[in-house]
Structure formats: structure tokens, C-alpha cells
Motif scaffolding. Structure first.
Motif, PDB file in Angstrom:
ATOM      1  N   GLN A 165       0.853  -1.144  -0.041  1.00  0.00           N
ATOM      2  CA  GLN A 165      -0.092   0.101  -0.060  1.00  0.00           C
ATOM      3  C   GLN A 165       0.958   1.198  -0.091  1.00  0.00           C
ATOM      4  O   GLN A 165       0.494   2.081  -0.567  1.00  0.00           O
ATOM      5  CB  GLN A 165      -0.833  -0.043   1.157  1.00  0.00           C
ATOM      6  CG  GLN A 165      -2.086   0.950   1.077  1.00  0.00           C
ATOM      7  CD  GLN A 165      -3.090   0.729   2.227  1.00  0.00           C
ATOM      8  OE1 GLN A 165      -2.737   0.106   3.236  1.00  0.00           O
ATOM      9  NE2 GLN A 165      -4.412   1.445   1.953  1.00  0.00           N
ATOM     10  N   THR A 166       1.889   1.105   0.724  1.00  0.00           N
ATOM     11  CA  THR A 166       2.946   2.407   0.559  1.00  0.00           C
ATOM     12  C   THR A 166       4.346   2.048   0.601  1.00  0.00           C
ATOM     13  O   THR A 166       4.648   0.552   0.750  1.00  0.00           O
ATOM     14  CB  THR A 166       2.747   2.905   2.221  1.00  0.00           C
ATOM     15  OG1 THR A 166       3.249   2.125   3.001  1.00  0.00           O
ATOM     16  CG2 THR A 166       1.310   3.457   2.445  1.00  0.00           C
ATOM     17  N   GLU A 170       6.374   0.193   3.507  1.00  0.00           N
ATOM     18  CA  GLU A 170       6.383  -1.476   3.858  1.00  0.00           C
ATOM     19  C   GLU A 170       7.200  -2.246   3.637  1.00  0.00           C
ATOM     20  O   GLU A 170       7.142  -3.644   4.066  1.00  0.00           O
ATOM     21  CB  GLU A 170       4.522  -1.695   3.400  1.00  0.00           C
ATOM     22  CG  GLU A 170       3.650  -0.845   4.051  1.00  0.00           C
ATOM     23  CD  GLU A 170       2.133  -1.429   3.145  1.00  0.00           C
ATOM     24  OE1 GLU A 170       2.150  -2.386   2.261  1.00  0.00           O
ATOM     25  OE2 GLU A 170       1.114  -0.745   3.542  1.00  0.00           O
ATOM     26  N   TYR A 222       2.803  -1.395  -6.448  1.00  0.00           N
ATOM     27  CA  TYR A 222       1.894  -0.515  -5.895  1.00  0.00           C
ATOM     28  C   TYR A 222       0.894   0.088  -6.928  1.00  0.00           C
ATOM     29  O   TYR A 222       1.183  -0.193  -7.949  1.00  0.00           O
ATOM     30  CB  TYR A 222       2.547   0.477  -5.025  1.00  0.00           C
ATOM     31  CG  TYR A 222       3.209   1.407  -5.986  1.00  0.00           C
ATOM     32  CD1 TYR A 222       2.682   2.838  -6.013  1.00  0.00           C
ATOM     33  CD2 TYR A 222       4.489   1.345  -6.377  1.00  0.00           C
ATOM     34  CE1 TYR A 222       3.187   3.570  -7.097  1.00  0.00           C
ATOM     35  CE2 TYR A 222       4.989   2.199  -7.091  1.00  0.00           C
ATOM     36  CZ  TYR A 222       4.402   3.589  -7.568  1.00  0.00           C
ATOM     37  OH  TYR A 222       5.159   4.339  -8.346  1.00  0.00           O
ATOM     38  N   ASN A 259      12.123   1.265  -2.778  1.00  0.00           N
ATOM     39  CA  ASN A 259      11.610   2.094  -1.624  1.00  0.00           C
ATOM     40  C   ASN A 259      13.155   2.829  -1.408  1.00  0.00           C
ATOM     41  O   ASN A 259      14.312   2.616  -1.122  1.00  0.00           O
ATOM     42  CB  ASN A 259      11.489   1.506  -0.410  1.00  0.00           C
ATOM     43  CG  ASN A 259      11.253   2.261   0.897  1.00  0.00           C
ATOM     44  OD1 ASN A 259      10.857   3.556   0.574  1.00  0.00           O
ATOM     45  ND2 ASN A 259      11.540   1.884   2.109  1.00  0.00           N
TER      46      ASN A 259
END
Length: 300
Positions: free
Chosen positions: A252-253, A256, A265, A277
Motif C-alpha cells: 500500500q505504501t 512497507e 503498488y 523504496n
């Protein structure tokens, strides 16, 4: 009674005429010109010469040189968020001065795109639909004393025509002759579900961060019944040859997953995307975008 009927008839005629004109006075410019010289300013100057009441905005002028596909995508990304009646000028025109047509597409949503018909209209014609296409009549809709110039139609034809249309100087019908309801298109992998595998295209990169965006909508992805945390198999192809294979969690983000780790995502356009990330997925794995780039995904 006859006088009232006549007044009503005149009112209907006037309203009909008004509805056929793009009256909101907004023009949005897109090009591959960059901002290093005066090309963009010249286009805006021509537009203001038509009417100083116009409101001029930029979509982007950083389309990579000659990249018609990306011009098509940036229109697809942006047009729907502007009010109906807005006129867009898109000039990515490696064939300037050749036999490619100069057109104004009216979408079914009431937006107008002034551009060469060279593939720029590929995606917007599919998503918003074609109401009409008209070829620009350069005998009428061309900047005065510009016929000796063959290589700057953005200034001499497109900005001039767009400004006249947006300002209500001309109606859409006065742009030029009506063409068949079709445009030149660029082939690409549309998003499709085959069994438990989804195929799609990589239309563009999130250029600031290196995230890889696909054309797979969340509605199609959801047919696999994914849940956050599910592991996704991802294969990316260039001209049908695999250049990346890997797995990553559906998240979702970004936070995570650990820093530097991959994730899948849903992006701001509600399409499936891949990222590292706080890293650059595209640069790390040598991924680019365009009609030759495709992807296959499935749940592990």
C-alpha cells in the motif's frame, strides 16, 4: 406570438453557436522544445496576439526530443483533469513540413487537441473518445506572413489556431474540413488478462524517482484477487525479449518494505507500478518506457 417565437428561435441559434465554440479561453501547451530558447515564448506570444484575455498554461516542454509516444502519454495523463472546452497544443513533430496532417481533435469529453496527426493522439483517442477530427485549413488558420516558414508549425499554425478557437474567434467548424473519426496510432501492448497472467505496457517512468508505471488498471489487477502482502511475479520485456524477472510484495505504501527493496503498488492514476523504496528501479535494472516495453505479472 410570432414575435415571441422569433425571439426564441434567435436565442436557440445563438446558444447553438456558442456551444460549438471552445469558450473557456484556456490554452495548455506541450512540446519537446525545452525552455533553453524562445520557442515556447514565441508560441505564447502568438496566442496573446490573438487575444490578451486568454489564460495560457504549460503541460510540459520536457518531452524527450522526437518522442511522439511520450507526448501521447502526457496528454493521456493530464487532459481529463482540465475543464471541458480547454484547448491543448501538443507539438512533438519530427515530420514538420511533410505530408502529415495538422488536425484538431475534439474528444467526447469536449476537450480540443491541436497537433500533428502522427501518433500523438493514440492514447487520448482511446480513453476520451473521438467526437470529431478536423484538418486545419492553413489558408485561414495560419499566422499572417508565415508561409515562407516550413519548420515551426507550433508557432505559425498550432498556437495561432488554438488561440482563435479558445478565444471564440472561430468555431470548431471553422478550423477546417471534417475528417473520418480516426487518427494515426502507435501499436502497443494493451492491458489484458489471460488466465492468471496479466500483460500490459510500460508507457512511462516516474522520471523523478525512477518508478516504473504500467498501463494495468487496478480494476484489471483486482481480478487476480490480490491482497496487500501477496508476492507478485514480474517479467519486463523490451521488444518481446525479457530484460527483468523478479518478485516483489504488493504494498500500500513504500515504507512497507525495507529501504532499497522492490515493491508493487497502485500509482496516482490507479495503475500498477513498481518501485524500490528510496531507490531508482528503472536505473537499477536498466528499464525504460515506450510502446516497445511490455510486462507480464501474476501472483506467486
Amino acid at each position: 406570438m410570432k414575435k415571441n417565437l422569433l425571439s426564441i428561435a434567435i436565442l436557440i441559434i445563438l446558444l447553438s453557436a456558442k456551444l460549438s465554440i471552445a469558450q473557456n479561453k484556456i490554452v495548455v501547451f506541450q512540446s519537446d522544445f525545452g525552455l533553453k530558447d524562445g520557442a515556447v515564448s514565441a508560441m505564447k506570444g502568438v496566442a496573446m496576439g490573438v487575444s490578451t484575455d486568454l489564460k495560457l498554461f504549460d503541460l510540459t516542454h520536457e518531452i524527450p526530443a522526437y518522442n511522439i509516444w511520450e507526448a501521447s502519454y502526457r496528454l493521456e495523463q493530464t487532459v481529463r483533469y482540465w475543464p471541458g472546452g480547454t484547448v491543448f497544443v501538443s507539438v512533438v513533430d519530427p515530420g514538420v513540413g511533410t505530408t502529415r496532417k495538422s488536425v484538431v481533435l475534439k474528444t467526447k469529453s469536449g476537450h480540443y487537441i491541436v497537433t500533428p496527426d502522427n501518433g500523438t493522439l493514440t492514447l487520448i483517442s482511446e480513453s476520451l473518445g473521438i467526437d470529431q477530427v478536423r484538418e486545419i485549413d492553413e489558408n485561414v488558420n495560419r499566422r499572417k506572413d508565415s508561409k515562407k516558414s516550413y519548420t515551426f508549425h507550433g508557432r505559425d499554425v498550432y498556437a495561432f489556431t488554438a488561440a482563435r478557437l479558445a478565444a471564440g474567434v472561430i468555431s470548431y467548424e471553422q478550423v477546417g474540413p471534417l475528417l473520418p473519426n480516426k487518427v494515426v496510432t502507435i501499436p502497443y501492448q494493451q492491458a489484458v488478462l489471460n488466465g492468471k497472467t496479466i500483460k500490459g505496457n510500460i508507457p512511462v517512468l516516474d522520471v523523478q524517482y525512477g518508478n516504473v508505471w504500467t498501463n494495468i488498471p487496478d480494476t484489471l489487477f483486482n481480478q487476480l484477487n490480490p491482497h496487500f502482502g501477496h508476492v507478485i511475479n514480474v517479467t519486463i520485456f523490451y521488444k518481446q525479449k525479457p530484460v527483468y524477472q523478479g518478485t516483489m510484495p504488493y504494498s500500500q505504501t513504500f515504507g512497507e518494505v525495507a529501504e532499497g527493496k522492490p515493491l508493487a503498488y497502485i500509482n496516482s492514476l490507479l495503475q500498477l507500478s513498481f518501485a524500490l523504496n528510496q531507490g531508482d528501479f528503472a536505473k537499477t535494472y536498466n528499464i525504460a518506457s515506450g510502446n516497445d516495453w511490455s510486462v507480464e505479472i501474476s501472483l506467486k
